[in-house]
Design an enzyme around this catalytic site. Structure first.
Site, short mmCIF file in Angstrom:
data_model
loop_
_atom_site.label_atom_id
_atom_site.label_comp_id
_atom_site.label_asym_id
_atom_site.label_seq_id
_atom_site.Cartn_x
_atom_site.Cartn_y
_atom_site.Cartn_z
N GLY A 9 82.44 65.88 20.51
CA GLY A 9 82.80 65.16 21.73
C GLY A 9 84.26 64.78 21.78
N THR A 127 81.25 54.75 16.11
CA THR A 127 81.27 53.29 16.03
C THR A 127 79.84 52.80 15.83
OG1 THR A 127 83.17 53.27 17.50
CG2 THR A 127 81.96 51.20 17.26
N LEU A 156 91.46 56.06 18.04
CA LEU A 156 92.24 56.77 19.07
C LEU A 156 91.87 56.24 20.45
CD1 LEU A 156 90.42 58.98 20.88
CD2 LEU A 156 90.43 60.20 18.75
N LEU A 215 84.40 47.10 15.78
CA LEU A 215 83.87 46.37 16.93
C LEU A 215 84.83 45.25 17.33
CD1 LEU A 215 80.06 45.97 16.06
CD2 LEU A 215 81.13 47.63 17.59
N ASN A 218 88.02 46.52 19.25
CA ASN A 218 87.76 46.80 20.66
C ASN A 218 87.50 45.52 21.44
OD1 ASN A 218 88.22 49.49 20.58
ND2 ASN A 218 86.09 50.15 20.79
N CYS A 270 83.59 52.92 25.60
CA CYS A 270 83.41 52.07 24.42
C CYS A 270 83.56 50.57 24.59
CB CYS A 270 84.35 52.55 23.32
SG CYS A 270 83.86 54.18 22.74
N PHE A 271 84.51 50.10 25.39
CA PHE A 271 84.74 48.64 25.40
C PHE A 271 83.45 47.89 25.74
CE2 PHE A 271 89.64 48.48 26.23
CZ PHE A 271 89.84 48.79 24.90
P1 NAD Z 1 80.56 62.17 23.03
O1 NAD Z 1 79.34 61.82 23.80
O2 NAD Z 1 81.74 62.75 23.75
O3 NAD Z 1 80.19 63.22 21.86
C1 NAD Z 1 79.09 63.07 21.02
C2 NAD Z 1 78.49 64.46 20.75
O4 NAD Z 1 77.48 64.34 19.74
C3 NAD Z 1 77.82 65.10 21.96
O5 NAD Z 1 78.43 66.34 22.24
C4 NAD Z 1 76.35 65.28 21.52
O6 NAD Z 1 75.76 66.47 21.99
C5 NAD Z 1 76.49 65.32 20.01
N1 NAD Z 1 75.26 64.97 19.30
C6 NAD Z 1 74.44 63.91 19.49
N2 NAD Z 1 73.43 63.93 18.60
C7 NAD Z 1 73.61 65.04 17.83
C8 NAD Z 1 72.90 65.58 16.73
N3 NAD Z 1 71.83 64.98 16.23
N4 NAD Z 1 73.36 66.74 16.18
C9 NAD Z 1 74.47 67.34 16.67
N5 NAD Z 1 75.19 66.85 17.70
C10 NAD Z 1 74.77 65.71 18.27
O7 NAD Z 1 80.99 60.85 22.26
P2 NAD Z 1 82.46 60.43 21.80
O8 NAD Z 1 83.22 59.85 22.94
O9 NAD Z 1 83.06 61.54 21.02
O10 NAD Z 1 82.12 59.21 20.83
C11 NAD Z 1 81.49 59.43 19.57
C12 NAD Z 1 81.53 58.14 18.78
O11 NAD Z 1 82.89 57.76 18.53
C13 NAD Z 1 80.88 56.94 19.46
O12 NAD Z 1 80.25 56.15 18.50
C14 NAD Z 1 82.06 56.18 20.03
O13 NAD Z 1 81.80 54.80 20.14
C15 NAD Z 1 83.13 56.43 19.01
N6 NAD Z 1 84.52 56.38 19.52
C16 NAD Z 1 84.84 56.98 20.69
C17 NAD Z 1 86.16 56.97 21.13
C18 NAD Z 1 86.57 57.63 22.42
O14 NAD Z 1 87.73 57.49 22.78
N7 NAD Z 1 85.70 58.32 23.13
C19 NAD Z 1 87.15 56.39 20.33
C20 NAD Z 1 86.78 55.81 19.13
C21 NAD Z 1 85.46 55.81 18.72
C1 UGA Z 2 89.89 52.14 23.52
C2 UGA Z 2 90.79 51.59 22.41
O1 UGA Z 2 92.11 51.43 22.93
C3 UGA Z 2 90.81 52.54 21.21
O2 UGA Z 2 91.58 51.96 20.16
C4 UGA Z 2 89.39 52.77 20.73
O3 UGA Z 2 89.38 53.71 19.67
C5 UGA Z 2 88.56 53.32 21.87
O4 UGA Z 2 88.59 52.38 22.98
C6 UGA Z 2 87.12 53.50 21.53
O5 UGA Z 2 86.62 52.90 20.60
O6 UGA Z 2 86.51 54.25 22.30
P1 UGA Z 2 90.13 53.99 25.42
O7 UGA Z 2 88.94 53.29 25.99
O8 UGA Z 2 90.08 55.45 25.23
O9 UGA Z 2 90.46 53.36 23.97
O10 UGA Z 2 91.42 53.68 26.30
P2 UGA Z 2 92.31 52.35 26.51
O11 UGA Z 2 93.72 52.74 26.59
O12 UGA Z 2 91.96 51.29 25.56
O13 UGA Z 2 91.87 51.87 27.98
C7 UGA Z 2 90.59 51.34 28.23
C8 UGA Z 2 90.55 50.80 29.64
O14 UGA Z 2 91.34 49.62 29.77
C9 UGA Z 2 91.07 51.78 30.70
O15 UGA Z 2 90.24 51.70 31.84
C10 UGA Z 2 92.46 51.25 31.00
O16 UGA Z 2 92.91 51.59 32.27
C11 UGA Z 2 92.24 49.75 30.86
N1 UGA Z 2 93.46 48.99 30.54
C12 UGA Z 2 94.13 49.23 29.38
C13 UGA Z 2 93.88 47.98 31.40
O17 UGA Z 2 93.26 47.74 32.45
N2 UGA Z 2 94.99 47.26 31.07
C14 UGA Z 2 95.68 47.48 29.93
O18 UGA Z 2 96.69 46.76 29.69
C15 UGA Z 2 95.25 48.48 29.05
#
Ligand code: NAD
Ligand code: UGA
Length: 454
Positions: A9, A127, A156, A215, A218, A270-271
């Site tokens: 993902g 997470t 990220l 957690l 975020n 995520c937030f």
């Molecule tokens: P996502 O939904 O984009 O990707 C997850 C992938 O896992 C999907 O493609 C799904 O098909 C696959 N999957 C689920 N179960 C599976 C299984 N049993 N075997 C193989 N594949 C499987 O999710 P994401 O945004 O990449 O987030 C993943 C994790 O990272 C979450 O816990 C999220 O909270 C955390 N996280 C996300 C971000 C972000 O910016 N999106 C940043 C930091 C942390």
């Molecule tokens: C956020 C965190 O910044 C990452 O560190 C974390 O890894 C990630 O969640 C996660 O765990 O998924 P992300 O949600 O990708 O990252 O993007 P952000 O830049 O944090 O923005 C989140 C939301 O807040 C957006 O809708 C953005 O427009 C809004 N935002 C951000 C504001 O409204 N004001 C700000 O000053 C900053």
């Protein structure tokens, strides 16, 4: 050494691409159940849009980075298995609406236990709620193969993922610090990151501190946005300007300037989910006051989204029935195609419930995605999808800017105004346009927390 990452993902794909580019001697297999997603990673049309990602994928794909649906053999061949699957908010049963749904994580652990024939390090990249590592350990300790569980949360942000991965503020690795094998596993993972991250930025902790730090980070970031958004409402009532207040407040080095940009509310996958999970954990550990404290951050975000829709509706003489609104941007933030929990979804639903007509333009979000997010079917006469912002604005009563895409800042707003219904409104949900210029062009302008425009 071989790495397997389960989950291709927004985290798994970019993270493994960067590790592959920094460690040419390590083979990395990114696997997923979703065959369509894997096919997209193997094509010219990647499933994730991120600046710098495409060229980096092309440089390592087929060299030491492979995307595949062959989960079992990739796990078995790996020394380190990252779990990077989704951990959404549970929608059913006990804890529905706040707890994390760990069924995807659990099925990964069961799969790893089932197919592994050699010892491995298993890394929580997703997470997770605090103490999830216990669940993994319980499942993995059943057979004769030995597993070490580490927590290595990802920090990220979408839109800047590659930059964040290549130059992270910190890498956090939690493990069993009290055992020799635990310390060895922490060392193996630290050494991989140390190839491009300075050692002093690699923090090691016990498992629970690592899980909880993710957690908490975020929650703190979301809390700052809700705090400045709360003040934006007061700015509108008093004539203060929220951007000026944010600058003055953020100039205090103890507070700092980042994450104080007032907006229509935070979005992203995520937030909200992580805050709700924190609330759930506090309730579970019988800390209701702490749970209430963090729940308010989510409530303020919801208030801000609906406050903005209300501002638009009220300004347009409390009637948007049949009026065309040009929606500039649908992604939850700029430089991503992700719409998960985008504030645009709630705001557009508010407009549709008032029978407005919406004309969308977003440079990276597809029509299919917007229809699905709004629960609409193709051909619904209330919505139109445009290939330029100019087309979206034609015949519109108002432009409603919801995503801070750079291209919106440099449009020819004089030309646009000539094609709009008068009076022509602009609602700048990101406070990113040149308000003075727009007022000179004759627009009626509303921003967030801009009291003196009211
Ligand atoms: P996502 O939904 O984009 O990707 C997850 C992938 O896992 C999907 O493609 C799904 O098909 C696959 N999957 C689920 N179960 C599976 C299984 N049993 N075997 C193989 N594949 C499987 O999710 P994401 O945004 O990449 O987030 C993943 C994790 O990272 C979450 O816990 C999220 O909270 C955390 N996280 C996300 C971000 C972000 O910016 N999106 C940043 C930091 C942390
Ligand atoms: C956020 C965190 O910044 C990452 O560190 C974390 O890894 C990630 O969640 C996660 O765990 O998924 P992300 O949600 O990708 O990252 O993007 P952000 O830049 O944090 O923005 C989140 C939301 O807040 C957006 O809708 C953005 O427009 C809004 N935002 C951000 C504001 O409204 N004001 C700000 O000053 C900053």
């Amino acid at each position: 050494m071989r790495i397997c990452c389960i989950g291709a993902g927004y985290v798994g794909g970019p993270t493994m691409t960067v590790i592959a580019s920094k460690c040419p001697d390590i083979r990395i297999d990114v696997v997923d159940l979703n065959a369509e997603r894997i096919a997209a990673w193997n094509s010219d049309n990647l499933p994730v849009f991120e600046p710098l990602l495409e060229s980096l994928v092309k440089s390592v794909r087929g060299v030491n980075l492979f995307f595949s649906t062959d989960i079992d053999s990739a796990i078995d061949a790996a020394d380190i298995v990252f779990i990077s699957v989704n951990t959404p908010t549970k929608t059913y049963g006990y804890g529905a609406g706040s707890a994390s749904d760990l069924r995807f994580v659990e099925s990964c652990a069961r799969k790893i236990a089932e197919v592994s024939k050699s010892d491995k390090i298993v890394v929580e990249k997703s997470t997770m709620p605090v103490r999830t590592a216990d669940v993994l350990k319980a499942i993995l300790s059943e057979g004769s193969v030995k597993f070490q569980v580490l927590s290595n949360p990802e920090f990220l942000a979408e839109g800047t993922a590659i930059e964040n991965l290549e130059n992270p503020d910190r890498i956090l690795i939690g493990g069993d610090e009290d055992t020799e094998s635990g310390r060895r596993a922490i060392g193996v993972l630290s050494d991989i990151y140390a190839r491009w991250v300075p050692r002093e930025r690699i923090l090691t902790t016990n498992l629970w501190s690592s899980e909880l730090s993710k957690l908490t980070a975020n929650a703190f970031l979301a809390q700052r946005i809700s705090s400045i958004n709360a003040i934006s409402a007061l700015c509108e009532a008093t004539g203060a300007d929220v951007d000026q207040v944010a600058k003055a407040v953020g100039s205090d080095s103890r507070i700092g300037p980042k994450f104080l940009k007032s907006s229509i509310g935070y979005g992203g996958s995520c937030f909200q989910k992580d805050l709700l999970n924190l609330v759930y954990l506090c309730e579970h550990f019988n800390l209701p006051k702490v749970a209430d404290y963090w729940r308010k951050v989510v409530e303020m975000n919801s208030y801000q989204k609906h406050r903005f829709s209300r501002l638009v509706i009220d300004s347009l003489f409390r009637n948007i029935c049949g009026k065309r609104l040009a929606i500039f941007g649908f992604a939850f933030k700029e430089n991503t195609n992700d719409t998960r929990e985008s504030p645009a979804i709630d705001i557009c639903k508010d407009f549709l419930s008032e029978n407005a007509k919406l004309a969308f333009y977003d440079p990276k979000v597809s029509k299919r995605q917007i229809l699905s997010d709004l629960g609409l079917s193709d051909g619904d006469s209330r919505v139109e999808f445009c290939d330029s912002p100019y087309k979206a604005a034609e015949g519109a009563h108002a432009i409603v800017l919801l995503t801070h895409w750079d291209e919106f800042k440099t449009l020819d707003y004089g030309k646009i105004k000539a094609t709009m219904v008068r009076p022509s409104w602009i609602f700048d949900g990101r406070n990113c346009l040149d308000t003075r210029l727009l007022l000179e062009l004759g627009y009626l302008v509303r921003g967030i927390g801009k009291g003196n425009l009211l």
